[in-house]
Structures are given as C-alpha cells and as structure tokens.
Design an enzyme around this catalytic site. Sequence first.
Site, PDB file in Angstrom:
ATOM      1  N   HIS A  64      32.708  18.833  17.776  1.00 29.56           N
ATOM      2  CA  HIS A  64      31.975  18.610  16.526  1.00 29.56           C
ATOM      3  C   HIS A  64      30.839  17.627  16.775  1.00 29.56           C
ATOM      4  CE1 HIS A  64      33.208  14.444  15.518  1.00 29.56           C
ATOM      5  NE2 HIS A  64      34.276  14.735  16.257  1.00 29.56           N
ATOM      6  N   CYS A  65      29.858  17.665  15.863  1.00 29.94           N
ATOM      7  CA  CYS A  65      28.786  16.659  15.890  1.00 29.94           C
ATOM      8  C   CYS A  65      28.820  15.929  14.552  1.00 29.94           C
ATOM      9  CB  CYS A  65      27.439  17.323  16.160  1.00 29.94           C
ATOM     10  SG  CYS A  65      26.974  18.555  14.924  1.00 29.94           S
ATOM     11  N   ALA A  66      27.693  15.456  14.074  1.00 32.72           N
ATOM     12  CA  ALA A  66      27.680  14.625  12.866  1.00 32.72           C
ATOM     13  C   ALA A  66      28.033  15.409  11.609  1.00 32.72           C
ATOM     14  CB  ALA A  66      26.317  13.971  12.703  1.00 32.72           C
ATOM     15  N   THR A  67      27.719  16.702  11.583  1.00 29.39           N
ATOM     16  CA  THR A  67      27.953  17.486  10.358  1.00 29.39           C
ATOM     17  C   THR A  67      28.599  18.844  10.613  1.00 29.39           C
ATOM     18  OG1 THR A  67      25.724  18.447  10.492  1.00 29.39           O
ATOM     19  CG2 THR A  67      25.979  16.435   9.178  1.00 29.39           C
ATOM     20  N   ARG A  68      28.783  19.247  11.890  1.00 30.34           N
ATOM     21  CA  ARG A  68      29.185  20.629  12.181  1.00 30.34           C
ATOM     22  C   ARG A  68      30.356  20.712  13.150  1.00 30.34           C
ATOM     23  NH1 ARG A  68      24.182  21.842  15.012  1.00 30.34           N
ATOM     24  NH2 ARG A  68      23.735  19.655  14.650  1.00 30.34           N
TER      25      ARG A  68
END
Length: 481
Positions: free
Chosen positions: A25-29
């Site tokens: 995952h990243c900051a929003t996804r």
Amino acid sequence: MSKNSDAKQLLELIGGKENIAAVTHCATRLRFVLQDPQQADVDKIGKLVSVKGTFTQAGQFQVIIGNDVLAFYNEFVKVAGVDGVSKEAAKSAAKHNMNVMQRLLANLAEIFSPLIPALVVGGLILGFRNVIGDIKLLEDGTKTIVEQSQFWAGVHSFLWLIGEAIFMFLPVGITWSISKKMGTTQILGIILGLTLVSPQLLNAYAVVGTPADKIPFWNFGFAKVQMIGYQAQVIPAILAGFLLAILEKNVRRVVPEYVSMIVVPFLALVPTVLVAHTVLGPIGWAIGKVISSVVYAGLTSSFGWLFAAIFGFTYAPLVITGLHHMTNAIDLQLMAQFGGTNLWPMIALSNIAQGSAVVGMIYLNRHNEEEKQVSIPAAVSCYLGVTEPAMFGINLKYIFPFLCAMTGSAFAAVISVGSGVMANSIGVGGLPGILSIKPQFMVIFFLAMVVAVVVPFLLTVALGKTRYSAKLQNTGGIPVK
C-alpha cells in the site's frame, strides 16, 4: 459496512488469495500484483463502500481507499492470509505484467520519483524569489521588495543557496537515485554525480559563451579532454549512472570477495568517470539539446497552439498510462537550455482542470453526503497538485467530467502557449503553480488558470444537467451508468 466485510468481498472480487502475487500500500491505495489481472471484477470492486476507485498502472492493480488505507490494508492481509511486501518488491513483481516500453517508463519514473520532493521545494523557492526579487510591487511599480529592503535582499540571496543545490547539482541526485534503484553502492553514485558538477569544471551555463581555445582541458599527452561540467543536465547523468551500476555489478561477479572492497569501487568508478567526460557526457548533452530544442520549437512555432491543444487534452490520459513521467526529464532539460520551461505550465493547468471537473460534480451531487466525502477532499488535493483521488475516484468513474477536464485543459494550454508563458522551474502542479511562473507571464497565466477552473466546471454541470438529466438520482446525485 465494516472494513472486515469489505476486505472479504475485495478478496473474493480480485480472484482470491491464489490470484495475489504481491500486495502493498501507499498513502491512499492498495497496490496488487495479480497473477491474472482479468480475474479482478473492476465494476463490483468500485461499488464497495470503502473503495473510492480503481485503476491499473505499471503492472499493478491499484484500489483507492483513502487516508485510512493502512487500517484497511491490515484488515485485508489478515482476512486474506497473505504477507504484505514492500513497495519496491511489488514494483519488481509487477514488471512481469509489463511490456518493454512500460518497463522503460517504470524505470524512468523510479529514477525521478525520489527527486520530486526536492524539485517541488526548489520550484517554490524560485517562485518566492520571483515575487520578492523580480516583480516591481513598490513605489508605483518601479521597485522590487528586494530593492527596498535589506532583510528581503538577504532572504533572496540566502534562498538561492537551496535553489542552486537542487537544480545546479541535479546530476548528483540522479546518479544517486540510479544507484539506489539498481541496488549498487549509493556513495559511488553520489561521487559520480559530484564529478559531473565539480567546481574544477567549466560551468555548463558558461560553455556557450566561452571560446573553444579558452575551455580548460585535461592533457594526457596523446589526447586532451575538455573540462566541461554538466550542471542541471539530465541525460548525461542518467547515462553515466547506469554505466556505473552495470560496471559495478559485473565487476563484483568476477572479483573475489576478499578484495572486492578495494577493487570493485576502483574498477567501477574510475572508468565510468572517464567515459562520462569523454563519451557519454557529450552524447547525452547532444541528445538532450535535440529533445528540448524540438519541444521548444514546437511550442513556439506558428503551430504551437495545436501542440498545446493536443498536449493539454491528452496529458491526463498520459498520467493513466504512466507516460507522463518522461515530461520531468524534458522540463529539466528545457530549464537547463532555455532558462525555463513552457511545458510545465500546461501540466499545472491540466491538474487544475481535473480538480474543477470534480467541483462540478460536487455541485451536481450537492445533496449526496456520501459522495461528498470522496469528492471534496479529492478536489482540494487536486488543486494542490495531487490528482489521483480526483481522476481515479471521481472523473474516470463517471467519464464525462474527465472529458470536460481534458477540454478545459486544452483551452487553458492554448492560452498559456500562445502567450509564451514560461516557468522558471517545476513546482506544485496546481493552483500554487503560479509561483513558479516567470513574473512577466503571471497575469496571463492567471487568466489561463481561470479558464482551467471555469470551463471544466461549466461543461461538467451542463452535461450533468442536460444529457444525463434523465439519469440523475432524485437526490440530485451523480448520473447512474
């Protein structure tokens, strides 16, 4: 619906645990690498309460969750019984789903992504220096703030310390980033970059005005090598960085472990520096000059408006494919060769246009509280230069606002290019982008920004109220597809 329930449904809709090659995952996804991307039921995934949208990029199936992505990710890996991996591992696994061109673009993106925060800060600094040092705001438009205040004159001079470090010494960042990406010795990458911008060398910006017989050189007896720096040059640094990484990896394979600490750095770095200054530097300089000259000529020619319209209309789709990453290198080359870029202002306008289309959807959907929880933060982040929530969460989901944004972007780009707008540097790709524009073009760029705000908004509202009016929900919500 709970995160646990959505996580279970998401697992089923992407094809089950067996279809997951990697997840991170990243900051929003959430970022999935799927064994068979065709098994993912995109339509049903997009209807989950926790999901704001989906898209596929760089071989990864990405599910937009929002700011609470970490909690959802933790729930998902627990429900799925899988182990998460690092973003780097996911990117590596995703390359199996990419063709040659996609891999090339992914590698280019991975080189510049770590540099973007510095480039954005540099753009803001140069923009602020514009305001206090170049715009005549005082005494009836005859003097700048710097000319009237010793304090601000000191600030103006001090800030160039940072701006110079970011842009003039850009090759250091590029060669370091390549070493990091290739898994080789990062300090060697830094040293290689420093040899390209050393104070011993004739500054790249001074080469054009220096007679050939005045350019310093190294004299090896049988050959002379010009001592030319590559400040702010992109392609020479990329070529040199990859040569260093390739040499280091190959030398390390054949050198015994007990002498590798001494032999490998020497046999990798010294030949690379020599080749960089004799072959790769001049070739890279020539390639970069051709690319930037062609782009600049296209944007300043009598057909510049057509190029602008096409670029303004197609930039947002380029973001979906990942092709937009190549513009970073072109912008930086334009800055080095022409003292500014006329390409980047169109990128900022495209981002603004996408946000404005979302604002149109907010108006159409003003009675839908659930939708506003997604659309309002998406519009704000888009105006501040982060377009993914707006594009993938709203505009692409309903198609017509995306097309309205592309149209508004094209009109704004024509105004920008037709008026010769130039930016000093890359900056924040949204409303704050005006700070990076050269002072003499700020007024006309502001007009282009107004167009990028108004046209997509009006087109989105008009289409939402006419062509799709019969399909609007009774609450005034988004048209049902």
